[in-house]
Motif scaffolding. Structure first.
Motif, PDB file in Angstrom:
ATOM      1  N   THR A  15       0.856  -1.180   0.000  1.00 30.10           N
ATOM      2  CA  THR A  15       0.000   0.000   0.000  1.00 30.10           C
ATOM      3  C   THR A  15       0.893   1.232   0.000  1.00 30.10           C
ATOM      4  N   LEU A  16       0.748   2.061  -1.020  1.00 33.60           N
ATOM      5  CA  LEU A  16       1.567   3.254  -1.162  1.00 33.60           C
ATOM      6  C   LEU A  16       0.831   4.461  -0.597  1.00 33.60           C
ATOM      7  N   ASN A  17       1.353   5.022   0.483  1.00 35.85           N
ATOM      8  CA  ASN A  17       0.839   6.278   1.026  1.00 35.85           C
ATOM      9  C   ASN A  17       1.643   7.403   0.392  1.00 35.85           C
ATOM     10  N   ILE A  18       1.047   8.111  -0.547  1.00 34.18           N
ATOM     11  CA  ILE A  18       1.761   9.084  -1.367  1.00 34.18           C
ATOM     12  C   ILE A  18       1.409  10.498  -0.917  1.00 34.18           C
ATOM     13  N   TRP A  19       2.431  11.209  -0.437  1.00 31.25           N
ATOM     14  CA  TRP A  19       2.261  12.567   0.074  1.00 31.25           C
ATOM     15  C   TRP A  19       2.819  13.560  -0.936  1.00 31.25           C
ATOM     16  N   GLU A  20       1.955  14.407  -1.467  1.00 25.02           N
ATOM     17  CA  GLU A  20       2.386  15.485  -2.358  1.00 25.02           C
ATOM     18  C   GLU A  20       2.324  16.806  -1.599  1.00 25.02           C
ATOM     19  N   ILE A  21       3.440  17.520  -1.574  1.00 23.05           N
ATOM     20  CA  ILE A  21       3.497  18.818  -0.900  1.00 23.05           C
ATOM     21  C   ILE A  21       3.596  19.915  -1.962  1.00 23.05           C
ATOM     22  N   GLY A  22       2.877  21.003  -1.763  1.00 21.95           N
ATOM     23  CA  GLY A  22       2.899  22.100  -2.714  1.00 21.95           C
ATOM     24  C   GLY A  22       4.306  22.609  -2.987  1.00 21.95           C
ATOM     25  N   GLY A  23       4.500  23.200  -4.160  1.00 18.18           N
ATOM     26  CA  GLY A  23       5.842  23.613  -4.560  1.00 18.18           C
ATOM     27  C   GLY A  23       6.081  25.098  -4.621  1.00 18.18           C
ATOM     28  N   LYS A  24       5.113  25.902  -4.154  1.00 14.03           N
ATOM     29  CA  LYS A  24       5.323  27.349  -4.152  1.00 14.03           C
ATOM     30  C   LYS A  24       6.388  27.725  -3.125  1.00 14.03           C
ATOM     31  N   GLU A  25       6.988  28.881  -3.331  1.00 18.61           N
ATOM     32  CA  GLU A  25       8.110  29.295  -2.482  1.00 18.61           C
ATOM     33  C   GLU A  25       7.755  29.310  -1.006  1.00 18.61           C
ATOM     34  N   ASN A  26       6.542  29.771  -0.662  1.00 19.57           N
ATOM     35  CA  ASN A  26       6.177  29.877   0.751  1.00 19.57           C
ATOM     36  C   ASN A  26       5.881  28.525   1.381  1.00 19.57           C
ATOM     37  N   VAL A  27       5.768  27.475   0.571  1.00 25.98           N
ATOM     38  CA  VAL A  27       5.514  26.127   1.096  1.00 25.98           C
ATOM     39  C   VAL A  27       6.788  25.292   1.100  1.00 25.98           C
ATOM     40  N   ARG A  28       7.710  25.590   0.199  1.00 21.78           N
ATOM     41  CA  ARG A  28       8.927  24.769   0.096  1.00 21.78           C
ATOM     42  C   ARG A  28       9.727  24.762   1.391  1.00 21.78           C
ATOM     43  N   SER A  29       9.619  25.822   2.173  1.00 17.00           N
ATOM     44  CA  SER A  29      10.358  25.859   3.444  1.00 17.00           C
ATOM     45  C   SER A  29       9.858  24.807   4.421  1.00 17.00           C
ATOM     46  N   TYR A  30       8.676  24.232   4.161  1.00 14.90           N
ATOM     47  CA  TYR A  30       8.114  23.201   5.033  1.00 14.90           C
ATOM     48  C   TYR A  30       8.413  21.788   4.541  1.00 14.90           C
ATOM     49  N   TRP A  31       9.034  21.659   3.388  1.00 15.60           N
ATOM     50  CA  TRP A  31       9.306  20.327   2.848  1.00 15.60           C
ATOM     51  C   TRP A  31      10.036  19.445   3.855  1.00 15.60           C
ATOM     52  N   GLU A  32      11.028  20.026   4.524  1.00 19.01           N
ATOM     53  CA  GLU A  32      11.853  19.229   5.423  1.00 19.01           C
ATOM     54  C   GLU A  32      11.053  18.591   6.555  1.00 19.01           C
ATOM     55  N   ASN A  33       9.896  19.174   6.872  1.00 21.79           N
ATOM     56  CA  ASN A  33       9.071  18.616   7.939  1.00 21.79           C
ATOM     57  C   ASN A  33       8.391  17.304   7.543  1.00 21.79           C
ATOM     58  N   PHE A  34       8.418  16.975   6.279  1.00 24.91           N
ATOM     59  CA  PHE A  34       7.736  15.774   5.792  1.00 24.91           C
ATOM     60  C   PHE A  34       8.706  14.667   5.381  1.00 24.91           C
ATOM     61  N   ILE A  35      10.000  14.872   5.616  1.00 31.76           N
ATOM     62  CA  ILE A  35      11.014  13.933   5.136  1.00 31.76           C
ATOM     63  C   ILE A  35      11.053  12.637   5.939  1.00 31.76           C
ATOM     64  N   VAL A  36      10.925  12.734   7.254  1.00 33.57           N
ATOM     65  CA  VAL A  36      11.089  11.551   8.108  1.00 33.57           C
ATOM     66  C   VAL A  36      10.108  10.450   7.700  1.00 33.57           C
ATOM     67  N   GLY A  37      10.629   9.244   7.549  1.00 30.74           N
ATOM     68  CA  GLY A  37       9.786   8.108   7.200  1.00 30.74           C
ATOM     69  C   GLY A  37       9.623   7.880   5.719  1.00 30.74           C
ATOM     70  N   THR A  38      10.197   8.755   4.908  1.00 28.35           N
ATOM     71  CA  THR A  38      10.092   8.602   3.455  1.00 28.35           C
ATOM     72  C   THR A  38      10.881   7.390   2.986  1.00 28.35           C
ATOM     73  N   GLU A  39      10.238   6.557   2.161  1.00 29.32           N
ATOM     74  CA  GLU A  39      10.913   5.362   1.651  1.00 29.32           C
ATOM     75  C   GLU A  39      11.224   5.450   0.161  1.00 29.32           C
ATOM     76  N   VAL A  40      10.557   6.360  -0.530  1.00 25.98           N
ATOM     77  CA  VAL A  40      10.912   6.692  -1.907  1.00 25.98           C
ATOM     78  C   VAL A  40      10.621   8.179  -2.104  1.00 25.98           C
ATOM     79  N   LEU A  41      11.575   8.907  -2.690  1.00 25.80           N
ATOM     80  CA  LEU A  41      11.383  10.308  -3.034  1.00 25.80           C
ATOM     81  C   LEU A  41      11.075  10.406  -4.516  1.00 25.80           C
ATOM     82  N   LEU A  42      10.014  11.114  -4.830  1.00 22.71           N
ATOM     83  CA  LEU A  42       9.634  11.327  -6.216  1.00 22.71           C
ATOM     84  C   LEU A  42       9.668  12.836  -6.464  1.00 22.71           C
ATOM     85  N   PHE A  43      10.596  13.272  -7.335  1.00 25.17           N
ATOM     86  CA  PHE A  43      10.782  14.706  -7.589  1.00 25.17           C
ATOM     87  C   PHE A  43      10.394  15.008  -9.027  1.00 25.17           C
ATOM     88  N   VAL A  44       9.429  15.916  -9.180  1.00 28.36           N
ATOM     89  CA  VAL A  44       8.867  16.209 -10.502  1.00 28.36           C
ATOM     90  C   VAL A  44       9.454  17.500 -11.050  1.00 28.36           C
TER      91      VAL A  44
END
Length: 224
Positions: free
Chosen positions: A102-131
């Motif tokens: 079961t793939l739990n896929i988390w997409e985080i917005g990419g605007k400048e004011n949201v990118r600063s929060y990316w690091e808060n979602f890293i823990v537990g990541t098993e595959v990174l998908l960068f578009v």
């Protein structure tokens, strides 16, 4: 941040910008394993999906705004692409039942004011998908910079990455080999598996590369 229990088996579409990202991240951080969020706690924000009992793997989807992350996720979840996809302001979670996982896929917005929060979602990541928008040549340097920060984060050490060379249907789009060179991926292959996949998910048209991404996600999460 890792959602637990039923919270990991829901789809969310929240559009209140960085405040939502920070607030929901803090909510799950504080809640931990104390209990799963209920549908009432996020009025209208949850759609509970039926999933089979199988190992759950967490996929993090990042990329600059406008790169096509949401459209790609629609393709992975086998939703049609008959309607224009709105940019993700906060974050979006879908669950995809793949073969024996079961793939739990988390997409985080990419605007400048949201990118600063990316690091808060890293823990537990098993595959990174960068578009990456393969036709947006003016922002290649910014995409390389943001990806470089992610791959340098110790919490993602050894985590495999799938780089999506998206929008191949747009004139001037760079192919997988060119994107590999532009993003200087050779500097990161010694510490992780890195795959580059060409995709296109145009509105009301045939999709390209989505099955390849699906197969890679299935294989890479089985290894983790």
């Amino acid at each position: 941040m890792a959602a637990t229990g039923d919270a990991a088996k829901v789809a969310l579409a929240l559009g209140a910008g960085a405040a939502v990202v920070a607030g929901v991240w803090y909510y799950f951080k504080e809640r931990g394993n104390a209990g799963a969020a209920s549908e009432d706690e996020f009025d209208g924000g949850f759609e509970v999906l039926n999933t089979e009992e199988s190992p759950e793997k967490r996929v993090l989807v990042l990329g600059l705004d406008g790169s096509g992350k949401s459209s790609l996720l629609n393709g992975l979840s086998k939703q049609d692409n008959k309607e224009e996809t709105k940019p993700t302001e906060g974050f979006h979670v879908i669950v995809v039942q793949a073969e024996n996982v079961t793939l739990n896929i988390w997409e985080i917005g990419g605007k400048e004011n949201v990118r600063s929060y990316w690091e808060n979602f890293i823990v537990g990541t098993e595959v990174l998908l960068f578009v990456v928008d393969s036709a947006d040549t003016e922002r290649f340097d910014l995409a390389k910079e943001e990806l470089g920060k992610l791959l340098a984060d110790a919490r993602l050490t050894g985590v495999p990455a799938i780089i999506i060379a998206n929008k191949q249907d747009v004139p001037g789009a760079k192919g997988a080999g060119e994107i590999r060179e532009i993003l200087e991926l050779k500097n990161h292959v010694s510490s992780r598996d890195i795959h580059v996949v060409e995709t296109q998910v145009p509105l009301r048209s045939a999709q390209l590369g989505v099955p390849t991404v699906y197969d890679l996600l299935t294989k890479l999460t089985k290894k983790s």
